[in-house]
Design a protein around this motif. Structure first.
Motif, PDB file in Angstrom:
ATOM      1  N   TYR A 123      22.984  50.812  -7.206  1.00 48.84           N
ATOM      2  CA  TYR A 123      24.130  51.289  -8.288  1.00 48.84           C
ATOM      3  C   TYR A 123      23.771  51.980  -9.621  1.00 48.84           C
ATOM      4  N   GLN A 124      22.666  51.627  -9.989  1.00 49.33           N
ATOM      5  CA  GLN A 124      21.987  52.347 -11.194  1.00 49.33           C
ATOM      6  C   GLN A 124      21.919  53.973 -11.186  1.00 49.33           C
ATOM      7  N   ASP A 125      22.019  54.303  -9.745  1.00 49.60           N
ATOM      8  CA  ASP A 125      21.848  56.123  -9.702  1.00 49.60           C
ATOM      9  C   ASP A 125      23.317  56.355  -8.996  1.00 49.60           C
ATOM     10  N   ALA A 127      27.468  55.325  -7.926  1.00 54.21           N
ATOM     11  CA  ALA A 127      28.534  54.118  -8.050  1.00 54.21           C
ATOM     12  C   ALA A 127      28.838  53.701  -6.641  1.00 54.21           C
ATOM     13  N   GLU A 237      29.324  48.463 -14.611  1.00 54.29           N
ATOM     14  CA  GLU A 237      28.252  49.263 -14.358  1.00 54.29           C
ATOM     15  C   GLU A 237      28.135  49.764 -12.851  1.00 54.29           C
ATOM     16  N   HIS A 240      30.570  52.305 -12.464  1.00 49.94           N
ATOM     17  CA  HIS A 240      30.203  53.502 -13.315  1.00 49.94           C
ATOM     18  C   HIS A 240      31.284  54.218 -13.872  1.00 49.94           C
ATOM     19  N   GLU A 242      32.904  53.241 -18.111  1.00 42.58           N
ATOM     20  CA  GLU A 242      32.368  52.867 -19.563  1.00 42.58           C
ATOM     21  C   GLU A 242      32.952  51.631 -19.959  1.00 42.58           C
TER      22      GLU A 242
END
Length: 331
Positions: A123-125, A127, A237, A240, A242
Motif C-alpha cells: 500500500y506504500q505504492d 491504494a 495511508e 491514499h 490526505e
C-alpha cells in the motif's frame, strides 16, 4: 506479522511507563524489544515451512508492476488441473510468495492439483482497493489466461491466505466477477471468480470504520481507543487520502463499499472457510480476533451463503482442514 508491527506503533503512541503484573515498571522500550523478538521468531518459523520444491515457472509477470509476479507448480496430468492459489499476508505492506507451504504444494500435486503463489504491490505504492482489484484479482485472471499453456482447469481455482491474504481471498469469493469481455487486455477478459476460498486469521471487512461497531463489548474501551488511534493514521495511508475527513467523502465512501466483503456476500458465492484461533496471536489482537469470522458467519446466515468456521470453540473432531476444504470443491 502485521499485528506485531501495529502493536509496536501502539507502544510508541501510548508508550508511557506502566506497571507489569509483578509490580515492576515496563517501559515502551521493553515492549518494543519483546515484540521485535516475536517478529524474528515468527519469521524463522515461517521460513521453516516455506516451499523448498522449485516451481515449474518462477517469477512470471502477471501484471505491469514490479511485484506483479507469481510462481507456479504444475501437477502432472493428461487433463487440465485445478489450481490452489496462495496469497501471502503481511498487512499489505510486507510479506511475499516465499511463504508458500511446502506441505500444501506436495499434497496438491499428489492429488493432481497445481499450485500458485503470488506477490502483489504494497500500500506504500498502490491504494488498498487497487491492490486487491487490479493486482490480486488480476493474478487469478492471468492463471485463466495461461490455462492452455499451463494445463489449467479454468473452472477450478481456489484461493487462500492468512491475514491480508485471507481478507483478499474473501474479497475474491464474495465480489462479483470483474471480467471485462471487451477489454483490449486479454487477461482482463478472464473471470475473477473462484471455486472456493479459505481465510485464516481473516478480517471481515476492509471498510475499517465498521470494525468498532462489531467490536463493541468485545474489548474494553481503553483498548478500543488505542486501536482507533492506530487505525486513523493507517487507514488514511492505505486508502491514499490526505486527511481523516476525506474518509467520508462520496468518492472514498464508494471505495469503502468496494472493500466491504460483508455487503458483497450472497447465496450464489462459492464455499468459504474462515479460521481463527486465539492461541495464534497475543491478547487484544484486533486484527486477527474471532469477532471477524463470527461476523462473517452471521452475515452468511443472513444471506444464505455457504461459510464454514473453525474457532477455538469448534470441537476438534468437527474442524475442517483448510487444504482438504479446497480440494473438496476442486474435484
Amino acid at each position: 506479522m502485521v499485528i506485531f508491527t501495529f502493536r509496536i506503533r501502539l507502544v510508541r503512541i501510548t508508550g508511557r511507563n506502566r506497571r507489569g503484573e509483578n509490580g515492576k515498571t515496563m517501559t515502551g522500550r521493553t515492549n518494543r524489544r519483546t515484540f521485535v523478538l516475536t517478529i524474528i521468531l515468527i519469521i524463522a518459523a515461517s521460513a521453516a515451512f516455506a516451499a523448498k520444491t522449485p516451481p515449474t515457472f518462477r517469477d512470471v509477470a502477471y501484471g505491469p508492476l514490479e511485484r506483479d509476479v507469481l510462481d507456479f507448480w504444475q501437477a502432472e496430468s493428461d487433463t487440465p488441473t485445478p489450481v490452489v492459489v496462495f496469497i501471502h499476508g503481511g498487512g499489505f505492506y510486507q510479506g511475499s510468495k516465499n511463504g508458500a507451504s511446502e506441505s500444501y504444494i506436495k499434497k496438491c500435486r499428489e492429488n493432481g492439483v497445481s499450485y500458485a503463489a503470488i506477490n502483489y504491490p504494497y500500500y506504500q505504492d498502490v491504494a488498498l482497493l487497487g491492490i486487491i482489484r487490479d493486482n490480486i484479482a488480476r493474478a487469478v485472471q492471468f492463471l485463466r489466461y495461461k490455462s492452455d499453456e499451463w494445463n489449467i482447469d479454468k473452472n477450478a481455482i481456489a484461493v487462500y491466505g492468512s491475514s491480508a491474504g485471507a481478507g483478499s481471498s474473501l474479497w475474491l469469493a464474495f465480489h462479483d466477477d470483474i471480467a471485462d469481455p471487451d477489454n483490449a487486455d486479454p487477461v482482463l477478459r478472464e473471470s475473477s471468480r473462484v471455486s472456493a476460498a479459505v481465510g485464516i486469521r481473516t478480517q471481515a471487512t476492509y471498510d475499517f470504520a465498521k470494525w468498532f461497531k462489531y467490536f463493541k463489548g468485545e474489548m474494553d474501551a481503553k483498548t478500543l481507543r488505542a486501536w482507533k488511534l492506530i487505525f486513523i493514521r493507517t487507514v488514511v495511508e492505505m486508502y491514499h487520502v490526505e486527511t481523516e475527513k476525506q474518509l467520508n467523502t462520496p468518492e472514498i465512501k464508494e471505495v469503502r463499499r468496494e472493500l466491504d466483503m460483508l455487503t458483497m456476500m450472497d447465496a450464489n458465492d462459492p464455499p468459504v472457510l474462515v479460521q481463527t484461533f486465539t492461541s495464534d496471536g497475543p491478547k487484544g489482537d484486533m486484527l486477527h480476533h474471532p469477532v471477524h469470522p463470527r461476523t462473517v458467519m452471521k452475515q452468511a446466515a443472513n444471506v444464505g451463503a455457504n461459510v464454514t468456521m473453525n474457532i477455538d470453540e469448534t470441537p476438534k473432531d468437527q474442524r475442517t482442514d483448510p487444504l482438504d476444504f479446497m480440494l473438496k470443491y476442486l474435484k
